[in-house]
Design a protein around this motif. Structure first.
Motif, PDB file in Angstrom:
ATOM      1  N   GLN A  78       4.664  16.382  22.590  1.00 13.30           N
ATOM      2  CA  GLN A  78       3.944  17.337  23.421  1.00 13.30           C
ATOM      3  C   GLN A  78       2.504  17.450  22.941  1.00 13.30           C
ATOM      4  N   VAL A  79       1.632  17.817  23.888  1.00 13.17           N
ATOM      5  CA  VAL A  79       0.209  17.792  23.606  1.00 13.17           C
ATOM      6  C   VAL A  79      -0.474  18.937  24.358  1.00 13.17           C
ATOM      7  N   GLN A  80      -1.545  19.448  23.811  1.00 12.46           N
ATOM      8  CA  GLN A  80      -2.326  20.450  24.512  1.00 12.46           C
ATOM      9  C   GLN A  80      -3.246  19.768  25.522  1.00 12.46           C
ATOM     10  N   GLY A  81      -3.264  20.311  26.734  1.00 12.93           N
ATOM     11  CA  GLY A  81      -4.096  19.751  27.782  1.00 12.93           C
ATOM     12  C   GLY A  81      -4.683  20.867  28.637  1.00 12.93           C
ATOM     13  N   ASP A  82      -4.836  20.598  29.936  1.00 10.86           N
ATOM     14  CA  ASP A  82      -5.364  21.621  30.832  1.00 10.86           C
ATOM     15  C   ASP A  82      -4.430  22.837  30.859  1.00 10.86           C
ATOM     16  N   THR A  83      -5.023  23.994  30.983  1.00  5.28           N
ATOM     17  CA  THR A  83      -4.247  25.231  31.071  1.00  5.28           C
ATOM     18  C   THR A  83      -3.682  25.391  32.481  1.00  5.28           C
ATOM     19  N   VAL A  84      -2.420  25.710  32.565  1.00 11.07           N
ATOM     20  CA  VAL A  84      -1.746  25.949  33.842  1.00 11.07           C
ATOM     21  C   VAL A  84      -1.297  27.409  33.864  1.00 11.07           C
ATOM     22  N   THR A  85      -1.551  28.109  34.955  1.00  7.04           N
ATOM     23  CA  THR A  85      -1.171  29.510  35.103  1.00  7.04           C
ATOM     24  C   THR A  85      -0.239  29.664  36.301  1.00  7.04           C
ATOM     25  N   ALA A  86       0.831  30.412  36.109  1.00  2.00           N
ATOM     26  CA  ALA A  86       1.775  30.681  37.198  1.00  2.00           C
ATOM     27  C   ALA A  86       2.354  32.069  37.018  1.00  2.00           C
ATOM     28  N   ASN A  87       2.210  32.893  38.057  1.00  2.00           N
ATOM     29  CA  ASN A  87       2.791  34.244  38.074  1.00  2.00           C
ATOM     30  C   ASN A  87       2.467  35.044  36.812  1.00  2.00           C
ATOM     31  N   GLY A  88       1.218  34.964  36.371  1.00  2.00           N
ATOM     32  CA  GLY A  88       0.789  35.762  35.246  1.00  2.00           C
ATOM     33  C   GLY A  88       1.033  35.143  33.883  1.00  2.00           C
ATOM     34  N   TYR A  89       1.696  33.987  33.842  1.00  2.00           N
ATOM     35  CA  TYR A  89       1.942  33.301  32.581  1.00  2.00           C
ATOM     36  C   TYR A  89       1.025  32.091  32.481  1.00  2.00           C
ATOM     37  N   THR A  90       0.590  31.798  31.261  1.00  2.00           N
ATOM     38  CA  THR A  90      -0.351  30.702  31.040  1.00  2.00           C
ATOM     39  C   THR A  90       0.134  29.819  29.905  1.00  2.00           C
ATOM     40  N   ASN A  91      -0.017  28.521  30.077  1.00  2.00           N
ATOM     41  CA  ASN A  91       0.417  27.584  29.046  1.00  2.00           C
ATOM     42  C   ASN A  91      -0.458  26.337  29.119  1.00  2.00           C
ATOM     43  N   ASN A  92      -0.899  25.827  27.969  1.00  2.00           N
ATOM     44  CA  ASN A  92      -1.661  24.576  27.967  1.00  2.00           C
ATOM     45  C   ASN A  92      -0.924  23.444  27.270  1.00  2.00           C
ATOM     46  N   TRP A  93       0.377  23.637  27.004  1.00  2.00           N
ATOM     47  CA  TRP A  93       1.172  22.551  26.406  1.00  2.00           C
ATOM     48  C   TRP A  93       1.821  21.708  27.501  1.00  2.00           C
ATOM     49  N   TRP A  94       1.762  20.396  27.308  1.00  2.00           N
ATOM     50  CA  TRP A  94       2.334  19.441  28.248  1.00  2.00           C
ATOM     51  C   TRP A  94       3.340  18.552  27.521  1.00  2.00           C
ATOM     52  N   ALA A  95       4.390  18.159  28.223  1.00  2.08           N
ATOM     53  CA  ALA A  95       5.406  17.264  27.677  1.00  2.08           C
ATOM     54  C   ALA A  95       5.133  15.832  28.131  1.00  2.08           C
ATOM     55  N   LYS A  96       5.173  14.903  27.181  1.00  2.89           N
ATOM     56  CA  LYS A  96       5.065  13.478  27.517  1.00  2.89           C
ATOM     57  C   LYS A  96       6.480  12.957  27.761  1.00  2.89           C
ATOM     58  N   LEU A  97       6.750  12.511  28.981  1.00  2.50           N
ATOM     59  CA  LEU A  97       8.093  12.089  29.375  1.00  2.50           C
ATOM     60  C   LEU A  97       8.247  10.582  29.222  1.00  2.50           C
ATOM     61  N   ARG A  98       9.243  10.190  28.457  1.00  5.42           N
ATOM     62  CA  ARG A  98       9.426   8.762  28.184  1.00  5.42           C
ATOM     63  C   ARG A  98       9.798   7.976  29.447  1.00  5.42           C
ATOM     64  N   ASP A  99      10.782   8.448  30.172  1.00  2.00           N
ATOM     65  CA  ASP A  99      11.324   7.656  31.276  1.00  2.00           C
ATOM     66  C   ASP A  99      10.463   7.711  32.527  1.00  2.00           C
TER      67      ASP A  99
END
Length: 444
Positions: A400-421
């Motif tokens: 997982q890596v920090q990237g652009d911030t995403v906000t949804a329904n008052g919650y904010t997160n800038n962590w993204w998951a790198k998906l293998r498949d």
């Protein structure tokens, strides 16, 4: 627990789904809060490109100062300022900055400032005029490595440029990916490891042969080989290779495995006695793994699988049972005071791989939630869409890596998951886990 609310998306937009009430706010980035500003200040003061400074630090330590604990080669801090017979960057940094060694060793901001001063000094010595051209820094970075020879210096510097190309997003520090053509200078005549050297591997066909100094191991064996010992380098791949070639080291291992892609270098022939496990040396084969025991981000799936294939090959060739009585950690060997590979090494997963299994690490498997969730080519809202998950899907998260911030329904997160498949990234908001940063998954 399953997330229960979903917001359907317009075509081509990033999927935005409501977070459940139990979802946690994203944690603060690891590391010191001012690490990013420390890199910026040091880069500005000493006219060293920030991308160079951050990428050298990431290649050395993943931007972790390890609370001032030394590496195997007596290097300290985020930037691995060292003090040994061939690498004097710590004393050079102290002279250039006027800061005491104690502060350079334990204070991250000072350590970064010291490394910038050393790099600046080397750039002056090289007559580097256009400091903004990242490609021109190749020979300066190679000198910073203080590698034992040209091929090892190139191995080190090529890794730094790979980091520059990928970009960094960890410990609250980020750099954008930059495609740079390095100016190899004198290193253009140095054959990179992995070409001619690859065919010279003594025992394992997939390994690069790059021998340790003959003063760091004993020729021959006094006992039959019965044990394979798993180590962690407490340093970088190139740095460890260089250290085993250093006459002052008085240590070695048969193999060294790289974190990023599982590349293997053989440094001592199996018929000879490497110095890695004290009284167990006569009957053991030692495998070093790039990284630090307190930082699980180094233990990648590529490293586990490459090392397990090597261990299985050794065991099969030498009739060694593939069990934990014969495949041991350094800390389990008699008369040793070391703690590697440490609590972050996944023995269950590793032994399944050694014995021919193809498991997915259980802590890396997650279920998504929501409909129309986009997987993107990079952890950015502007990145191209690789694929779209139509509904809840089980995914394997490599890191997982920090990237652009995403906000949804008052919650904010800038962590993204790198998906293998799926071959891309999705925001952790759509992973069915209450944590903003997924537990047990390393940083990319």
């Amino acid at each position: 627990m399953r997330k229960t609310a979903t917001i359907l998306l317009a075509v081509g937009a990033l999927a935005l789904t409501a977070l459940p009430s139990h979802a946690a706010q994203p944690p603060q980035p690891t590391g010191q809060p001012d690490l990013a500003s420390a890199f910026q200040a040091a880069a500005s003061k000493y006219d060293v490109p920030r991308e160079v400074l951050v990428s050298v630090g990431f290649a050395e330590t993943h931007l972790d100062g390890h609370d001032g604990a030394p590496s195997q080669a007596n290097g300290y801090g985020v930037m691995h300022l060292a003090g040994n017979n061939t690498n004097k960057t710590m004393s050079e940094a102290s002279t250039l900055t006027g800061l005491p060694v104690a502060k350079l060793s334990k204070d991250d901001s000072s350590n970064i400032l010291g490394a910038a001063a050393v790099l600046d000094s080397y750039a002056d010595q090289a007559g580097l005029k256009d400091r903004s051209d990242l490609g021109k820094w190749y020979s300066v970075i190679a000198k910073y490595s203080h590698s034992a020879d040209g091929p090892t210096a190139r191995l080190y510097t090529d890794e730094v440029y790979r980091v520059i190309a990928r970009g960094v997003s960890t410990a609250g520090v980020s750099t954008d990916p930059k495609q740079v053509t390095p100016d190899l200078g004198a290193y253009a005549k140095v054959s990179p490891l992995g070409t001619e050297a690859k065919v010279q591997a003594t025992d394992y066909p997939g390994a690069i042969w790059n021998p340790a100094c003959t003063c760091n191991y004993a020729v021959g064996r006094t006992q039959a080989i019965t044990t394979i010992v798993i180590h962690v380098t407490q340093g970088s791949y190139a740095g460890t290779i260089s250290w085993f070639k250093d006459p002052a080291a008085q240590v070695s291992a048969h193999y060294v495995v790289r974190s990023s892609d599982g590349q293997i270098t053989q440094m001592v022939a199996e018929k000879d006695t490497a110095w890695h496990a004290r009284s167990a040396n006569p009957y053991a084969i030692g495998i070093e793994h790039e990284g630090f025991i307190d930082q699980p981000s180094w233990f990648t799936d590529a490293m586990y699988r490459s090392s397990a294939a090597l261990t299985a090959n050794i065991a099969d060739r030498r009739g060694i049972p593939k069990d934990r009585n014969h495949i041991k950690g350094h800390s389990e060997m008699p008369g040793n005071d070391h703690t590697d590979p440490g609590p972050n090494w996944n023995w269950d997963y590793y032994m399944q791989l050694v014995n021919g299994g193809d498991p997915n690490p259980p802590e890396y498997n997650f279920t998504t939630w929501g409909n129309g969730v986009n997987v993107r080519s990079a952890p950015k809202l502007s990145a191209s869409v690789v694929t779209t998950l139509p509904g809840p899907t089980q995914v394997f998260v490599e890191c997982q890596v920090q990237g652009d911030t995403v906000t949804a329904n008052g919650y904010t997160n800038n962590w993204w998951a790198k998906l293998r498949d799926q071959g891309g990234y999705m925001t952790n908001i759509y992973i069915d886990d209450p944590n903003a940063k997924l537990p047990g998954v390393p940083d990319c």
